[in-house]
Motif scaffolding. Structure first.
Motif, PDB file in Angstrom:
ATOM      1  N   VAL A 138      -7.143  -2.255   3.491  1.00  0.00           N
ATOM      2  CA  VAL A 138      -8.356  -2.875   4.058  1.00  0.00           C
ATOM      3  C   VAL A 138      -8.084  -4.350   4.348  1.00  0.00           C
ATOM      4  N   ALA A 139      -7.424  -5.015   3.389  1.00  0.00           N
ATOM      5  CA  ALA A 139      -7.134  -6.447   3.579  1.00  0.00           C
ATOM      6  C   ALA A 139      -6.217  -6.647   4.772  1.00  0.00           C
TER       7      ALA A 139
ATOM      8  N   PHE B  20      -5.572  -0.400  -5.680  1.00  0.00           N
ATOM      9  CA  PHE B  20      -4.988  -1.589  -5.050  1.00  0.00           C
ATOM     10  C   PHE B  20      -4.452  -1.279  -3.654  1.00  0.00           C
ATOM     11  N   ALA B  21      -3.857  -0.096  -3.510  1.00  0.00           N
ATOM     12  CA  ALA B  21      -3.280   0.282  -2.214  1.00  0.00           C
ATOM     13  C   ALA B  21      -4.370   0.328  -1.150  1.00  0.00           C
ATOM     14  N   VAL B  22      -5.520   0.949  -1.535  1.00  0.00           N
ATOM     15  CA  VAL B  22      -6.632   1.025  -0.572  1.00  0.00           C
ATOM     16  C   VAL B  22      -7.109  -0.376  -0.225  1.00  0.00           C
TER      17      VAL B  22
ATOM     18  N   PRO C  56      -1.034   1.349 -13.964  1.00  0.00           N
ATOM     19  CA  PRO C  56      -1.342   2.780 -14.028  1.00  0.00           C
ATOM     20  C   PRO C  56      -1.550   3.298 -12.591  1.00  0.00           C
ATOM     21  N   PRO C  57      -1.107   4.527 -12.301  1.00  0.00           N
ATOM     22  CA  PRO C  57      -1.208   5.045 -10.924  1.00  0.00           C
ATOM     23  C   PRO C  57      -2.606   4.940 -10.333  1.00  0.00           C
ATOM     24  N   ALA C  58      -3.638   5.236 -11.128  1.00  0.00           N
ATOM     25  CA  ALA C  58      -5.010   5.211 -10.596  1.00  0.00           C
ATOM     26  C   ALA C  58      -5.321   3.823 -10.030  1.00  0.00           C
TER      27      ALA C  58
ATOM     28  N   ALA D  31       0.835  -1.196   0.000  1.00  0.00           N
ATOM     29  CA  ALA D  31       0.000   0.000   0.000  1.00  0.00           C
ATOM     30  C   ALA D  31       0.875   1.253   0.000  1.00  0.00           C
ATOM     31  N   PHE D  32       1.989   1.175   0.736  1.00  0.00           N
ATOM     32  CA  PHE D  32       2.872   2.344   0.764  1.00  0.00           C
ATOM     33  C   PHE D  32       3.694   2.479  -0.528  1.00  0.00           C
ATOM     34  N   LEU D  33       4.202   1.328  -1.000  1.00  0.00           N
ATOM     35  CA  LEU D  33       5.164   1.393  -2.105  1.00  0.00           C
ATOM     36  C   LEU D  33       4.500   1.383  -3.486  1.00  0.00           C
ATOM     37  N   GLY D  34       3.313   0.719  -3.618  1.00  0.00           N
ATOM     38  CA  GLY D  34       2.680   0.535  -4.932  1.00  0.00           C
ATOM     39  C   GLY D  34       2.430   1.844  -5.679  1.00  0.00           C
TER      40      GLY D  34
END
Lengths: 439, 214
Positions: free
Chosen positions: A191-192, A185-187, A178-180, A155-158
């Protein structure tokens, strides 16, 4: 059937074993279980290898007996301690009231006892289940914590990586999400990670219940041992009771009646020749007859006092203590019972007091005795104690004459209670019995 | 006196009858259980009923229960209870119903014929006689004992004899002291227990026992 004497009989009540296991997820999810899981994971990174290392050392040094023994003993002690810690931690974190499996105790003492106990422990299912539990928990907790850590790291690095790749030179040929999408995925990853941290400990509770609980076989075995013990007590106490009654009659009433008949016979021969002597003999016979009545009354009383069934322990104790008082020992009865107790408990308690007072009269050379009877409502236990200030040195000795204290001990054991005598050779003596009342 | 006996052992019934008849009393009837006793007392109106405790059908405390019924129906009807064992609890139950003419003795005491006949006279005359063993049973119980801690040993001996229904003269004789000093002891006991002194032997015993019960 061999009666296993090397297994402690189950105590009447065990707060942990008898607590009703609380099913449901109460306490399985929350800050404490999560913290407990993370702690395990953190400690496990180092600790995981230590007992394992010792075990491997022990096994690999089998050719050297001493080396193997030292490593094995250390391993057994370590795992026993670990099991204790795990059990208490599980109770503190989840509070499921998991029963403690019975532990076979060595009948020996000294070094032999220590070695035998080690052997018994290291060959018990409880020991290896405890070890397995410890390792499974560590593995699982490390896995879960590691997964959560990886998700948080992503989540931090992606998103950072995605942004960097997008801004990099196209010539370099780097490609990433793509960043979006990376942000999405980070969010999801955060959550996971939270979900893992929150819900993973629920499986810890399942592992605890699975590996720390006593097996049904062990529970049954303990019950069988306790019952065998109680049955043994019942048999031997019935036996010693019969001996006691027979001996009481034989020692007191029978000779008294024989002497009575002889005295009257003698009086008859002197009736015509020497009336004053005959009168004196008749007086003697009268006194003999009255003593026989008293002795017989005491014997019959000792068998089955009707007042006990009729009015209960409290009422029945008055006369047994009153009798001790008349035998020359100043005796006080301090009894406080909220209600009638089960018949068996009352009769065992009565028997304990009666027999203890008889012993005091016969052997203690006491001046004072105190009988205390209390019922503990919270635990459902009846406490009986008989104190005397006599010479002490009383022992529970099941010698040739299995009467007295040994008989008492057997009788109390048959009722599932515990019996204890404290009697230093200088006195005083305290006989205590604690009886469970399943009412 | 006209006396009825409820006692399930025929041997003992005959023995007691013989002793009473020798002393000039008249035993009007004997029954082997407690149920017929009530009818018998109703019909015969005896001066005294001598009652065993354990009788058919259950052999527990029939005699005590019958005596309680008897007392509640005819408070004026004296009862002397004889038993192989005495129990303070039974005595308390019967004393609680505030009886005159009540006795509770061990059966062994019948062997001391003169003393037994004295007890019969006392109870038949509306007095109270309790077996010394009943009194000692009451005295061993701790909460009753604490009440007695303030009494001297001599005063306890006096109390014991009082509970047995003895007169002042008999108490003095029993302890080998003068009647005057026996009376002093009695006054002192009543003062210590905070009871109003009372000349009637029977009321005095009940007062003391009831004090001990509480």
């Amino acid at each position: 059937m061999a009666v296993a004497t090397d297994v402690l009989p189950a105590p009447p009540r065990e707060p942990i074993a008898n607590a009703v296991p609380r099913r449901g997820t109460r306490g399985r999810i929350g800050v404490v279980p999560t913290a407990s899981m993370l702690t395990t994971a953190a400690i496990a990174t180092v600790w995981f290898w230590i007992p394992l290392g010792i075990l491997i050392v022990a096994l690999s040094s089998i050719p050297s007996v001493i080396g193997f023994l030292i490593a094995a003993v250390i391993f057994v002690y370590l795992m026993r301690g670990v099991e204790w810690v795990e059990r208490h931690r599980s109770e503190a974190v989840f509070g499921m009231g998991i029963g403690v499996p019975p532990r076979r105790m060595s009948p020996y003492s000294g070094f032999q006892g220590w070695a035998h106990q080690l052997w018994l422990d290291s060959t018990s299912a409880r020991f290896w289940k405890g070890a397995a539990h410890h390792y499974l928990r560590m593995l699982y907790d490390m896995l879960a914590a590691g997964l959560a850590l990886a998700l948080v790291a992503f989540a931090f690095l992606g998103p950072a990586a995605a942004t960097a790749v997008r801004r990099s030179d196209a010539e370099a040929g780097l490609s990433f999400l793509p960043p979006a999408l990376a942000w999405v995925f980070a969010v999801v990853a955060v959550v996971a990670a939270v979900a893992v941290l929150v819900f993973a400990p629920a499986l810890d509770a399942v592992i605890d219940r699975w590996l720390l609980s006593p097996s049904p076989t062990a529970v049954l075995r303990r019950q069988v041992d306790a019952l065998a013990d109680a049955r043994q007590g019942a048999v031997s106490s019935a036996q010693s009771e019969r001996y006691r009654i027979e001996r009481d009659l034989h020692d007191s009433v029978q000779p008294r009646l024989v002497s009575l008949a002889m005295t009257i016979g003698l009086a008859r021969t002197k009736l015509d020749t020497d009336p004053p002597a005959a009168a004196a003999l008749i007086d003697e016979a009268h006194a003999d007859a009255k003593s026989a009545l008293v002795e017989l009354r005491n014997v019959v009383r000792g068998i089955a006092p009707t007042i006990l069934a009729d009015r209960g322990l409290d009422a029945a104790l008055s006369s047994v203590v009153g009798r001790a008082e008349t035998s020359g020992v100043a005796t006080t009865l301090d009894v406080d019972l909220p209600r009638r107790l089960p018949d068996e408990v009352e009769s065992v308690a009565y028997f304990v007091v009666a027999e203890a007072l008889t012993n005091i009269a016969k052997h203690a050379a006491a001046t004072q005795a105190v009988v205390t009877v209390r019922f503990d409502e919270a635990t459902g236990l009846l406490h009986v104690s008989v104190f005397d200030d006599g010479r002490g040195g009383a022992v529970i000795d099941a010698g040739d004459t299995a009467t007295g204290l040994a008989g008492l001990a057997a009788r109390v054991r048959a009722a599932g209670g515990s019996f204890d005598v404290s009697s230093p050779s200088t006195g005083p003596t305290i006989v205590t019995a604690v009886l469970p009342c399943a009412s | 006196m006209r006396i009825v006996i409820a006692e399930d052992s025929a041997l003992l019934r005959a023995g007691i009858e013989r002793i009473l008849a020798d002393a000039g009393h008249q035993v009007v009837a004997g029954v082997p259980d407690a149920t017929n006793l009530l009818h018998l007392v109703e019909r015969e109106r005896p001066d005294l009923a001598i009652v065993d405790v354990r009788m058919p059908p259950t052999f527990t405390d029939e005699g005590i229960r019958a005596a309680a019924v008897l007392r509640s129906q005819n408070p004026e009807s004296p009862v002397l209870i004889l038993s192989h064992y005495v129990e303070e609890r039974y005595a308390s139950d019967l004393i609680a119903s505030d009886t005159k003419g009540f006795g509770y003795l061990l059966k062994d005491r019948v062997a001391d014929v003169p003393a037994f006949l004295d007890a019969v006279e006392v109870v038949g005359g509306g007095g109270t006689v309790l077996d010394p063993e009943v009194v000692s049973q009451i005295l061993v119980r701790s909460h009753r004992r604490s009440a007695l801690d303030q009494l001297t040993q001599r005063e306890r001996d006096v109390l014991q004899l009082m509970a047995e229904g003895k007169t002042n003269a008999a108490i003095a004789a029993g302890l080998h002291v003068s009647v005057g000093s026996a009376e002093k002891h009695i006054a002192s006991i009543f003062a210590k227990l905070g009871l109003a002194a009372d000349d009637s032997g029977n009321r005095r015993v009940l007062a003391v026992l009831r004090y001990l019960e509480n």
